[in-house]
Every structure is written in structure tokens, then in C-alpha cells.
Design an enzyme around this catalytic site. Structure first.
Site, mmCIF file in Angstrom:
data_model
loop_
_atom_site.group_PDB
_atom_site.id
_atom_site.type_symbol
_atom_site.label_atom_id
_atom_site.label_comp_id
_atom_site.label_asym_id
_atom_site.label_seq_id
_atom_site.Cartn_x
_atom_site.Cartn_y
_atom_site.Cartn_z
ATOM 1 N N GLY A 70 -37.328 -27.155 -11.004
ATOM 2 C CA GLY A 70 -36.090 -26.772 -10.348
ATOM 3 C C GLY A 70 -36.031 -25.274 -10.073
ATOM 4 O O GLY A 70 -35.662 -24.840 -8.975
ATOM 5 N N ASN A 152 -24.427 -27.926 -14.864
ATOM 6 C CA ASN A 152 -25.272 -28.285 -16.003
ATOM 7 C C ASN A 152 -24.609 -28.040 -17.346
ATOM 8 O O ASN A 152 -25.046 -28.571 -18.359
ATOM 9 C CB ASN A 152 -26.614 -27.534 -15.949
ATOM 10 N N GLN A 179 -29.096 -31.533 -11.840
ATOM 11 C CA GLN A 179 -28.430 -32.409 -12.827
ATOM 12 C C GLN A 179 -27.878 -33.684 -12.204
ATOM 13 O O GLN A 179 -27.227 -34.473 -12.905
ATOM 14 C CB GLN A 179 -27.300 -31.647 -13.539
ATOM 15 N N SER A 199 -35.478 -31.731 -10.103
ATOM 16 C CA SER A 199 -36.491 -31.501 -11.134
ATOM 17 C C SER A 199 -36.874 -32.824 -11.781
ATOM 18 O O SER A 199 -36.053 -33.738 -11.865
ATOM 19 C CB SER A 199 -35.901 -30.541 -12.164
ATOM 20 N N HIS A 201 -38.076 -33.313 -15.075
ATOM 21 C CA HIS A 201 -37.948 -33.525 -16.519
ATOM 22 C C HIS A 201 -36.539 -33.833 -16.989
ATOM 23 O O HIS A 201 -36.291 -33.968 -18.185
ATOM 24 C CB HIS A 201 -38.550 -32.341 -17.300
ATOM 25 N N THR A 237 -53.709 -25.539 -5.496
ATOM 26 C CA THR A 237 -54.072 -26.942 -5.698
ATOM 27 C C THR A 237 -52.904 -27.706 -6.336
ATOM 28 O O THR A 237 -52.316 -27.227 -7.300
ATOM 29 C CB THR A 237 -55.331 -27.032 -6.600
ATOM 30 N N CYS A 329 -31.593 -22.301 -24.123
ATOM 31 C CA CYS A 329 -31.620 -20.874 -24.457
ATOM 32 C C CYS A 329 -32.994 -20.307 -24.131
ATOM 33 O O CYS A 329 -33.998 -20.781 -24.640
ATOM 34 C CB CYS A 329 -31.320 -20.739 -25.946
HETATM 35 N N1 PLP Z 1 -30.566 -25.965 -12.054
HETATM 36 C C1 PLP Z 1 -29.851 -26.632 -12.972
HETATM 37 C C2 PLP Z 1 -28.471 -27.029 -12.652
HETATM 38 C C3 PLP Z 1 -30.421 -26.954 -14.209
HETATM 39 O O1 PLP Z 1 -29.705 -27.610 -15.115
HETATM 40 C C4 PLP Z 1 -31.756 -26.559 -14.468
HETATM 41 C C5 PLP Z 1 -32.382 -26.830 -15.782
HETATM 42 O O2 PLP Z 1 -31.713 -26.983 -16.778
HETATM 43 C C6 PLP Z 1 -32.470 -25.885 -13.468
HETATM 44 C C7 PLP Z 1 -31.847 -25.603 -12.283
HETATM 45 C C8 PLP Z 1 -33.900 -25.458 -13.682
HETATM 46 O O3 PLP Z 1 -34.762 -26.549 -13.592
HETATM 47 P P1 PLP Z 1 -36.239 -26.493 -14.248
HETATM 48 O O4 PLP Z 1 -36.040 -26.599 -15.728
HETATM 49 O O5 PLP Z 1 -36.942 -27.691 -13.688
HETATM 50 O O6 PLP Z 1 -36.853 -25.217 -13.827
#
Ligand code: PLP
Length: 384
Positions: A70, A152, A179, A199, A201, A237, A329
Site C-alpha cells: 500500500g 485505518n 482497509q 494491499s 497483507h 523483476t 507502530c
Molecule cells: N493505508 C492504510 C489506510 C493502511 O491501513 C495501511 C497499512 O496499515 C497502508 C496504507 C500501508 O499499506 P502497506 O502496509 O501495504 O504498506
């Protein structure tokens, strides 16, 4: 008892995701840029994944760029659009909200070093933006608006589709949907956005993989040079196993998303009712009633409690409970969250605010346990 209520920070990988990835770490190890059969297999896997993900959000495959997550998608989109739009139109005002993820806020800050200016839209106490306040800041110089779909930290869902009718020519709308992607329906045409980030994960995919959606025709400069991958915009790559893993996570989300949403909504309701039963108004549930059920943000009201965020999170951890303050954090020290302060909380209240975030495998036994621990912690921290 061990309870993982930090799913907005990251989720565990789905067994089917791991299974889909393994062949691309073992026998299908080819480089997608090679012309032999190994390479062709890798190329097909990437383009199949691109097609599937594009379809999932109502885009076309050439509008999807694979990134390392993300944060990279956000950097790519904001820098890519802002710089190119400036070259073409001299527009240099960037608009966002004060409670975006740091990936947005810090990218804006960095652009300010090269002459861009940031304007903030006003925020309601529930974390939603004040639509009228756009009118004052959407001047002729405005270039890009970045507003997140689902916050988030407190789970507020923004009405993104409201924004695009306010924009004029050469003003672009980016939505950080990290999110929301895979948890609720995301369609770039319904949201009327020019760009979107997601994202892997957060939805049982691997870490270190994400997408940037950028609508065709949107000005966009490359993020990384040194190869023709991702249509010359992100050389290097490709991370094929993770791309395949992300596509598998999306496949699972397509089937499970609605059921998951229902299950998590019930958990959210059960938790909220439990906390209200124990504490009444001594604990505030943040965000709006129609926010994401995946996220529950609670504030121990500092009128009643002596708040200390480190002790609070540590005590939860000692009791086997993984929760967080808001975003993960990154600095090693816990400071009051900019987003919690941004929705009008005092430093004392922000120091007593925690985020619990669910997945559909969580259950009421876990919630009962966490409620009992929160009750104990509250009693220990009550002001005399
Ligand atoms: N944007 C939001 C709203 C998020 O909650 C997060 C991750 O917690 C990110 C961006 C960043 O994503 P990534 O952990 O894949 O870099």
C-alpha cells in the site's frame, strides 16, 4: 488465552494463498521478462493475476500496477500524478485530510519541499470529511485530492463518490482503499476515482505486495527506472509468487466477502454491546455507526481513567491480547495518534484509545475474554 485482534495491521496468510504461491517459489521460478518457457509461465501468471484483480474493482488490466504494498502504491500515485500534472498545468495544490495514513501525509510533506502546497479538508468528529469544506479549497491551482475509503484507526467509511462531481478538468481523485479492498465492494467507477491503492497483507495475502490502480488517461510519471516492467513505470523483476498470492487472496475474497462482512458485523456488535454494558459512557466507541465492522476503536474517557497507552497495550499483551493504538507502530515509541487527535480528542483521551480489529475467524469466546481483561484494566486505572 491468545487473542489476535490486530487484523487491520496485518492478517495471517490463508493456507490456499500459500499453496498457490509455492510453485512460483519452487519449480516455476522463471523471470517474466525471459522469452523461454520458464519466463512465459511467469508472465502468464502475472497477467492472469492482473486481469482478475482489475475485474474485481471494475478496472481494465492495463490500469493495474503491482507494487510492494500500500505504501509504495500511495507514493507512486501521489508523486506520479502531482508531478506530471504540475508539468502540464502548473497546478501545485494538493488536498487531503489530516487523518490519512502517514504514507499519504508524508508523501505530501515531501512534495512541499519541491514547491507543492497542502490544503486540508475539514473532518467531523466521527472521522468523515466535511463535503462543504472542499468548496473553499478546490481552487484553480488544486491538482490532486487524496481521501481514504476506510479509516485505518477508527473505521469510518467516507462517501468517496461525493467528491468527483466537485472536481474540474485536470483535478484528480485518489482513494487509499487499503482497509476496504477485499472486505467490502470496491468499484473504481462507482467511487468515481482516478486512482486507488490496495494491499495484500490485510486480506490474508502475503506482505510486501499491493496494487496501484490508475485510470487510463491520468497523468502519471514512472516511480522506478531501470526496466520496462509495469509499462515502464516500475522497473524491476516482478515479485511473481506474491502477485500470485495476492490474486489468490482476491479470489477467496470474491467468494467469502459478503459472509465475512456479516460475521464480522456480528462480532463488532457483540463487542460494542459488551463494552457499553460494562462501562456505559465511560468508554467511547469512536467513528460512525456505519463504519467498517472490521475495526473497533475505543477510548477510555480520561475524565474517569488515568490513561497511559504504553501500559494499556502492554497489559493487553501480557494477557495474550494483540491490539494496537491505531496504525502499526513504526518508530518504536508510541505517540498519541495524529488521526485520533485529528478527530478532536485530547492528548489524554488519545492516550487511552485502542484499536481492536477483527477477522471472521474470531469468536465470542475471545471477545468475552478481552472484555473481562478490559474490565480489569479499567478498574486498575480508574481515577480515585
Ligand atoms: N493505508 C492504510 C489506510 C493502511 O491501513 C495501511 C497499512 O496499515 C497502508 C496504507 C500501508 O499499506 P502497506 O502496509 O501495504 O504498506
Amino acid at each position: 488465552m491468545q487473542v489476535y485482534f490486530d487484523n487491520a495491521s496485518t492478517t495471517k496468510i490463508h493456507p490456499k494463498v500459500l499453496e498457490a504461491m509455492l510453485p512460483y517459489l519452487k519449480e516455476n521460478f522463471g523471470n517474466a521478462s525471459s522469452i523461454h518457457s520458464y519466463g512465459r509461465k511467469a508472465r502468464v501468471a502475472i497477467e492472469d493475476a492482473r486481469e482478475l484483480i482489475a475485474d474485481f474493482i471494475g478496472a481494465i488490466p492495463s490500469e493495474i500496477y503491482f507494487t510492494s504494498g500500500g505504501t509504495e502504491a500511495i507514493n507512486f500515485i501521489i508523486n506520479g500524478i502531482a508531478k506530471t500534472n504540475f508539468t502540464e498545468t502548473e497546478k501545485n495544490v494538493l488536498i487531503t485530510s489530516p487523518i490519512e495514513h502517514k504514507a499519504v501525509l508524508d508523501t505530501y510533506k515531501n512534495l512541499e519541499l519541491s514547491g507543492f502546497r497542502t490544503q486540508f479538508v475539514e473532518i467531523n468528529n466521527d472521522g468523515s470529511f466535511v463535503a462543504e469544506s472542499f468548496k473553499n479549497i478546490l481552487t484553480e491551482r488544486a491538482s490532486l485530492v487524496s481521501i481514504m475509503h476506510t479509516n485505518n484507526e477508527i473505521g469510518t467509511i467516507n462517501n468517496i463518490a461525493q467528491i468527483s462531481p466537485l472536481l474540474s478538468e485536470n483535478q484528480f481523485l485518489f482513494c487509499d482503499a487499503v482497509q476496504a479492498f477485499g472486505k467490502t465492494n470496491i468499484d473504481v467507477n462507482q467511487l468515481k476515482v482516478d486512482a486507488l491503492s490496495a494491499s495484500g497483507h490485510k486480506i490474508y495475502g502475503p506482505k510486501g505486495i499491493g496494487i496501484a490502480y490508475v485510470r487510463s488517461g491520468t497523468p502519471l510519471s514512472p516511480m522506478q527506472f531501470g526496466g520496462s516492467q509495469e509499462r515502464n513505470r516500475r522497473g524491476g523483476t516482478e515479485n511473481i509468487a506474491s502477485i500470485v498470492g495476492l490474486a489468490e487472496a482476491v479470489k477467496i475474497a470474491k467468494v467469502e466477502m459478503e459472509n465475512n462482512f456479516r460475521t464480522v458485523s456480528e462480532l463488532h456488535k457483540y463487542f460494542s454491546e459488551g463494552i457499553e454494558y460494562i462501562y456505559g459512557n465511560k468508554i467511547v466507541i469512536n467513528g460512525s455507526k456505519n463504519g467498517s465492522p472490521y475495526i473497533l476503536s475505543l477510548t477510555f474517557n480520561s475524565e474517569y481513567f488515568k490513561n497511559d497507552i504504553d501500559t494499556l497495550l502492554m497489559t493487553l499483551d501480557i494477557n495474550g491480547i494483540a491490539a494496537s493504538q491505531g496504525s502499526a507502530c513504526t518508530s518504536g515509541t508510541i505517540k498519541p495518534s495524529h488521526a485520533i487527535l485529528g478527530v478532536g480528542k485530547s492528548v489524554e483521551d488519545a492516550s487511552g484509545t485502542i484499536r481492536l480489529s477483527f477477522n471472521p475467524e474470531n469468536n465470542v469466546t475471545e471477545i468475552d475474554y478481552v472484555l473481562s481483561v478490559l474490565e480489569k484494566i479499567g478498574k486498575q486505572n480508574l481515577r480515585k
